[in-house]
Design an enzyme around this catalytic site. Structure first.
Site, PDB file in Angstrom:
ATOM      1  N   LYS A  35       0.881  -1.277   0.049  1.00  0.00           N
ATOM      2  CA  LYS A  35      -0.117   0.086   0.048  1.00  0.00           C
ATOM      3  C   LYS A  35       0.598   1.279   0.165  1.00  0.00           C
ATOM      4  CE  LYS A  35      -1.440   0.271   4.859  1.00  0.00           C
ATOM      5  NZ  LYS A  35      -2.806   0.038   5.688  1.00  0.00           N
ATOM      6  N   ALA A  46      11.773  -2.251  12.981  1.00  0.00           N
ATOM      7  CA  ALA A  46      12.237  -2.987  13.960  1.00  0.00           C
ATOM      8  C   ALA A  46      13.779  -2.765  14.207  1.00  0.00           C
ATOM      9  CB  ALA A  46      12.202  -4.636  13.278  1.00  0.00           C
ATOM     10  N   GLY A  49      16.210  -6.345  17.083  1.00  0.00           N
ATOM     11  CA  GLY A  49      16.760  -7.376  16.312  1.00  0.00           C
ATOM     12  C   GLY A  49      16.177  -8.803  16.051  1.00  0.00           C
ATOM     13  N   GLU A 113      18.095  -9.563  25.443  1.00  0.00           N
ATOM     14  CA  GLU A 113      16.668  -8.905  25.652  1.00  0.00           C
ATOM     15  C   GLU A 113      15.925  -9.670  26.754  1.00  0.00           C
ATOM     16  OE1 GLU A 113      14.740  -8.205  22.015  1.00  0.00           O
ATOM     17  OE2 GLU A 113      16.171  -6.464  21.387  1.00  0.00           O
ATOM     18  N   ASP A 209      -5.383  -4.316   7.746  1.00  0.00           N
ATOM     19  CA  ASP A 209      -6.220  -4.430   6.836  1.00  0.00           C
ATOM     20  C   ASP A 209      -6.387  -5.895   6.467  1.00  0.00           C
ATOM     21  OD1 ASP A 209      -6.171  -1.342   5.342  1.00  0.00           O
ATOM     22  OD2 ASP A 209      -4.491  -2.106   6.369  1.00  0.00           O
ATOM     23  N   HIS A 230       4.440  -2.625  24.366  1.00  0.00           N
ATOM     24  CA  HIS A 230       6.220  -2.094  24.661  1.00  0.00           C
ATOM     25  C   HIS A 230       6.274  -1.145  25.698  1.00  0.00           C
ATOM     26  CE1 HIS A 230      10.447  -1.542  24.098  1.00  0.00           C
ATOM     27  NE2 HIS A 230      10.590  -2.565  23.197  1.00  0.00           N
ATOM     28  N   ARG A 276       7.410  -8.209  28.677  1.00  0.00           N
ATOM     29  CA  ARG A 276       7.132  -6.973  28.388  1.00  0.00           C
ATOM     30  C   ARG A 276       5.594  -6.667  29.241  1.00  0.00           C
ATOM     31  NH1 ARG A 276       8.600  -6.440  21.964  1.00  0.00           N
ATOM     32  NH2 ARG A 276      10.748  -6.427  22.665  1.00  0.00           N
ATOM     33  N   HIS A 337       2.184  -2.412  20.354  1.00  0.00           N
ATOM     34  CA  HIS A 337       3.621  -2.868  19.678  1.00  0.00           C
ATOM     35  C   HIS A 337       3.296  -3.976  18.645  1.00  0.00           C
ATOM     36  CE1 HIS A 337       7.881  -2.901  18.902  1.00  0.00           C
ATOM     37  NE2 HIS A 337       7.845  -4.190  19.333  1.00  0.00           N
ATOM     38  N   ARG A 372       4.522 -12.381  23.007  1.00  0.00           N
ATOM     39  CA  ARG A 372       5.466 -12.786  22.039  1.00  0.00           C
ATOM     40  C   ARG A 372       6.933 -12.465  22.879  1.00  0.00           C
ATOM     41  NH1 ARG A 372       8.572  -9.549  18.558  1.00  0.00           N
ATOM     42  NH2 ARG A 372       7.634  -7.986  19.424  1.00  0.00           N
ATOM     43  N   SER A 377       9.821 -11.712  16.045  1.00  0.00           N
ATOM     44  CA  SER A 377       8.837 -11.756  14.968  1.00  0.00           C
ATOM     45  C   SER A 377       9.625 -11.449  13.834  1.00  0.00           C
ATOM     46  CB  SER A 377       8.255 -10.315  15.127  1.00  0.00           C
ATOM     47  OG  SER A 377       8.712  -9.247  15.839  1.00  0.00           O
ATOM     48  N   LEU A 378      10.936 -11.077  13.748  1.00  0.00           N
ATOM     49  CA  LEU A 378      11.533 -11.031  12.528  1.00  0.00           C
ATOM     50  C   LEU A 378      11.740 -12.713  12.018  1.00  0.00           C
ATOM     51  CD1 LEU A 378      14.065  -7.925  12.801  1.00  0.00           C
ATOM     52  CD2 LEU A 378      11.916  -8.194  11.275  1.00  0.00           C
TER      53      LEU A 378
HETATM   54  C1  SIN Z   1      12.785  -3.651  20.584  1.00  0.00           C
HETATM   55  O1  SIN Z   1      13.812  -3.378  20.194  1.00  0.00           O
HETATM   56  O2  SIN Z   1      12.526  -3.566  21.765  1.00  0.00           O
HETATM   57  C2  SIN Z   1      11.554  -4.276  19.741  1.00  0.00           C
HETATM   58  C3  SIN Z   1      11.967  -5.922  19.264  1.00  0.00           C
HETATM   59  C4  SIN Z   1      10.678  -6.479  19.415  1.00  0.00           C
HETATM   60  O3  SIN Z   1       9.642  -6.129  19.529  1.00  0.00           O
HETATM   61  O4  SIN Z   1      11.095  -7.915  19.190  1.00  0.00           O
END
Ligand code: SIN
Length: 524
Positions: A35, A46, A49, A113, A209, A230, A276, A337, A372, A377-378
């Site tokens: 879009k 992102a 990482g 993280e 969408d 987040h 989180r 987030h 999550r 997610s990546l």
């Molecule tokens: C972040 O950098 O805090 C986001 C990373 C994520 O949401 O997986």
């Protein structure tokens, strides 16, 4: 004027690009509708990482365990196993395709993280991981002459004939009119709906969408009540809620309340690296206690040299707003987030509609459960994007392509934007009544507000937006417990009988299912 292609992919984030590459390298012609411009996606934003098992002291079992723990009892163990075991191969492939993850002395650098038991997060150019991955994937996609990118082409609806998805109707940016494109199968990679909330870390296009279109087309939608907030978005008046990556806390950042007190020890022994949802709720409690609308991220124990090298984009953005990340306390508060819920899809991205596949944040595959794990997610987009592309080719490359469609045209006036009035009312209602802490009363109020909005004659984009708000609200009202990203002050604990998934289908009452994967999966 209808068009024909082998496969349509909607969305050009990590999942859409990886699915397109899988299809094109198998020999198919792929049309990718986006879009905005091809590089505009949630992926691009992102920072933190991508989690992957590549360091010497890590293994798939540990990553799997951390993901299941974060998911609070609602992950599908097979989906998680697929993610962590196949993830390593796909990341190595990304590196072969030129993705420059950060290294020291030639070796990959891993960061920490929240809720990860190991340092396993790869990052690129400090805090621009998504951008670097998209760059490498677009470069790889450009090597495939059978991939055709159609930017600024808003998809309006999925075309379903005799129960099968046969193509899509989109707004042609040149003709300025609706146009149909038919294909053997369609893969939805449209991302999440973070923009439903007043405060969000997501780009403006993250309006969900794909979820609403799939719902109207008859697909099952699962677990929409689980939204991740987040904890640390920059909180300055007149500035966007820019993400201050969790990696900052991973590198030693601490949270302080308005009185300067470091407070996380009052809530969780994992302190700033608790999951989180816990950190977000702790921040809300602390803001209420101190009567303020912010807490502070304190990075002052780290040197300027380290911070500017490790978080260059964050340092530059903060500096633009007059903050020095090595000297100032950074005002932060939670923001929406990530959507754990979405279009129900099996391990090969197959939705409940034949001919319709989905991958990435638009889906609910059971990879994330109720919450999550950071930086998964990546990896999900990469692994499940590739799988959806492979499965679509394997299952549907012999499918017949239709050449006309007599279905009703778009639901409302043709307008690709969510109207300002709808956007404002929905975002405020979602934030106030369906936010980090909800209860039966607030959710009932939200439901009546959103039903009223939905009863008007809305453009497709506005209808999709308010439909997503309704999907989240209905599921949140239905689930009378607290679990992962869903916290109800009137039902504050998890309840074993509620360890089920919510499933919504157009025109039907919400129902539960103990499994997220479904029958069609047995076909492979
Ligand atoms: C972040 O950098 O805090 C986001 C990373 C994520 O949401 O997986």
């Amino acid at each position: 004027m209808a068009q024909v292609t082998d496969f349509v992919v909607i969305g050009s984030g990590i999942a859409g690009l990886r699915a397109s590459i899988a299809l094109a390298s198998a020999g198919a012609e792929v049309t990718v509708l986006t879009k905005s411009k091809a590089s505009d996606s949630n992926t691009e934003w992102a920072q933190g990482g991508v989690a992957v098992v590549l360091s010497d002291d890590d293994n798939a079992g540990l990553h799997e365990g951390d993901t299941l723990e974060a998911g609070a009892g609602l992950c599908d163990p097979r989906a998680v196993e697929t993610l962590v075991t196949e993830g390593t191969r796909y990341i190595k492939e990304l590196i072969e395709w030129g993705t420059e993850f950060d290294r020291e002395g030639g070796r990959l650098v891993f960061t920490q993280e929240a809720a990860h038991s190991r340092r396993r997060i790869l990052h690129a150019h400090g805090d621009s991981t998504g951008k670097e991955i998209v760059r490498a994937l677009i470069a790889r996609a450009r090597q495939e002459s059978s991939i055709r990118l159609l930017p600024f082409a808003d998809t309006e609806k999925l075309l379903v004939r005799d129960g099968r998805c046969v193509g899509v109707r989109y707004a042609d940016p040149i003709l300025k009119a609706p146009r149909d494109i038919f294909a053997k199968a369609v893969i939805l990679c449209t991302g999440g709906a973070g923009q439903l909330y007043l405060h969000s870390t997501n780009p403006s296009g993250a309006t969900g969408d794909g979820i609403a279109m799939a719902y109207f087309a008859g697909a099952e939608i699962a677990d929409m009540e689980f939204v991740q907030f987040h904890p640390t978005a920059l909180n300055l008046e007149n500035a966007p809620r820019f993400l201050l990556s969790e990696a900052m806390r991973g590198e030693g950042g601490v949270l302080r309340n308005a009185r300067g007190k470091r407070f996380m020890a009052d809530y969780d022994e994992r302190l700033e690296l608790a999951p989180r949802d816990i950190v977000s709720r702790s921040i809300v409690s602390e803001m209420r206690k101190t009567g303020t609308r912010t807490v502070y991220l304190d990075m002052t124990s780290k040197s300027e040299e380290f911070l500017v090298h490790r978080f260059p984009a964050i340092a530059a953005t903060c500096s633009y707003y007059g903050l020095d990340i090595s000297k100032d306390l950074l005002p932060v508060s939670p923001a929406s987030h990530y959507c754990m819920g979405g279009v129900r899809a099996d391990l090969w991205g197959r939705t409940t509609i034949p001919g319709l596949y989905a991958a990435g944040e638009v889906t609910c595959t059971g990879v994330h459960g109720a919450n999550r794990l950071a930086s998964n997610s990546l990896l999900e987009g990469l692994v499940f994007g590739a799988r959806a592309g492979e499965a679509a080719f394997r299952d549907d490359s012999e499918a017949e392509v239709v050449t006309s469609f007599s279905g009703a045209s778009a639901a409302g006036p043709l307008d690709a934007r969510v109207s300002t009035a709808v956007r404002k009312r929905v975002k405020r209602g979602m934030w106030e009544w369906v936010g980090i802490m909800r209860d039966g009363e607030s959710l009932t109020r939200a439901l009546s507000e959103f039903e009223q909005i939905a009863s008007a004659n809305l453009s497709n984009a506005s209808r999709n937006f308010v439909t997503n708000a309704l999907l989240v609200t209905r599921a949140a009202l239905w689930r009378e417990e607290s679990r992962g990203g869903h916290f109800r002050t009137d039902h504050p604990d998890p309840v074993e009988e509620w360890r089920v998934h919510s499933v919504q289908s157009f025109g039907e009452a919400i129902r539960s299912d103990v499994r997220i994967n479904f029958e069609r999966e047995a076909a492979v």
